[in-house]
Design an enzyme around this catalytic site. Sequence first.
Site, short mmCIF file in Angstrom:
data_model
loop_
_atom_site.label_atom_id
_atom_site.label_comp_id
_atom_site.label_asym_id
_atom_site.label_seq_id
_atom_site.Cartn_x
_atom_site.Cartn_y
_atom_site.Cartn_z
N GLU A 269 22.19 -11.72 -19.63
CA GLU A 269 21.19 -10.97 -20.38
C GLU A 269 21.85 -9.87 -21.22
O GLU A 269 21.44 -9.61 -22.36
CB GLU A 269 20.17 -10.36 -19.42
CG GLU A 269 19.26 -11.42 -18.80
CD GLU A 269 18.34 -10.87 -17.74
OE1 GLU A 269 17.12 -11.02 -17.88
OE2 GLU A 269 18.84 -10.28 -16.75
N ALA B 249 23.41 -8.64 -11.64
CA ALA B 249 23.00 -7.30 -11.23
C ALA B 249 23.44 -7.08 -9.78
O ALA B 249 23.71 -8.02 -9.04
CB ALA B 249 21.49 -7.16 -11.35
N GLU C 172 18.29 -16.33 -11.23
CA GLU C 172 17.35 -15.46 -10.52
C GLU C 172 16.33 -16.19 -9.65
O GLU C 172 15.97 -15.72 -8.58
CB GLU C 172 16.62 -14.55 -11.53
CG GLU C 172 17.46 -13.40 -12.07
CD GLU C 172 18.29 -13.78 -13.28
OE1 GLU C 172 18.82 -12.87 -13.92
OE2 GLU C 172 18.40 -15.00 -13.58
#
Length: 260
Positions: A115, A66, A135
């Site tokens: 993901e 991300a 993460e």
Amino acid sequence: MNYENIIITAENNIVTITINRPTKLNALNKKTIQELHDAFDFIEKDSDIRAIVLTGSGGKAFVAGADIAEFSDFSITEGTQLAQKGQELLFDFIENLKTPIIAAVNGFALGGGLELAMACHFRIASDNAKMGLPEVSLGVIPGYGGTQRLPQLIGKGRAMEMILTAGMIPADEAYRAGLVNHVVPQAELLDFCYGIAQRIVKNSPLAIGQAIKAVNANFKPGIDGFKVEIESFGNCFGTVDFKEGTTAFLEKRKADFKGK
């Protein structure tokens, strides 16, 4: 439709969606997530499209994660909303799409990129692919379904190790774990995916949609997957495709499915 961060091409009832942010290693930002949702929603309504291949531009990354710059200063409420909206808008949305999606994982698939690949119906990796959920090394956890889908695919113990160490695994290890279905040389990745997609295209799109629904039901809390299978099985009997498929079998010819 015009898009800034994705490229869409179509041929032989197969659409290819390429995430195109090469300077960011195709990292997911809000705009890209929205564009992907809009593209999948548009394609799902086109009865001529029977399969989708999702990949990343360039040879380095499928999606490298991300776009951290977008949320590094978020509050608890904003972080919660980010995960909830992202899951609803894209990750859960594509998992439940009736049109099958093959993730062509070329290079890095990290964090939100892995993901995204896991939300697709299955994954093919290039031999240079590396996958992980890093993460916790940033003080956060996967928020786009990673803590749920990874254990479903590779088992709780292996998933715990990947998530808690924030480590990456190479393509061959991902294959052995069941995270990807095949590993092929990078130069052959898309052609290999198209070969599988062409086999899918020959089958009834309505039956495929019902099969996706039934398989997914097994992983939804409070849902009886066997009951969903029975209902989905029965629904097929009311379709033109069922009559065509069974007639073609009895007549010893190839079926010509219309998706009706």
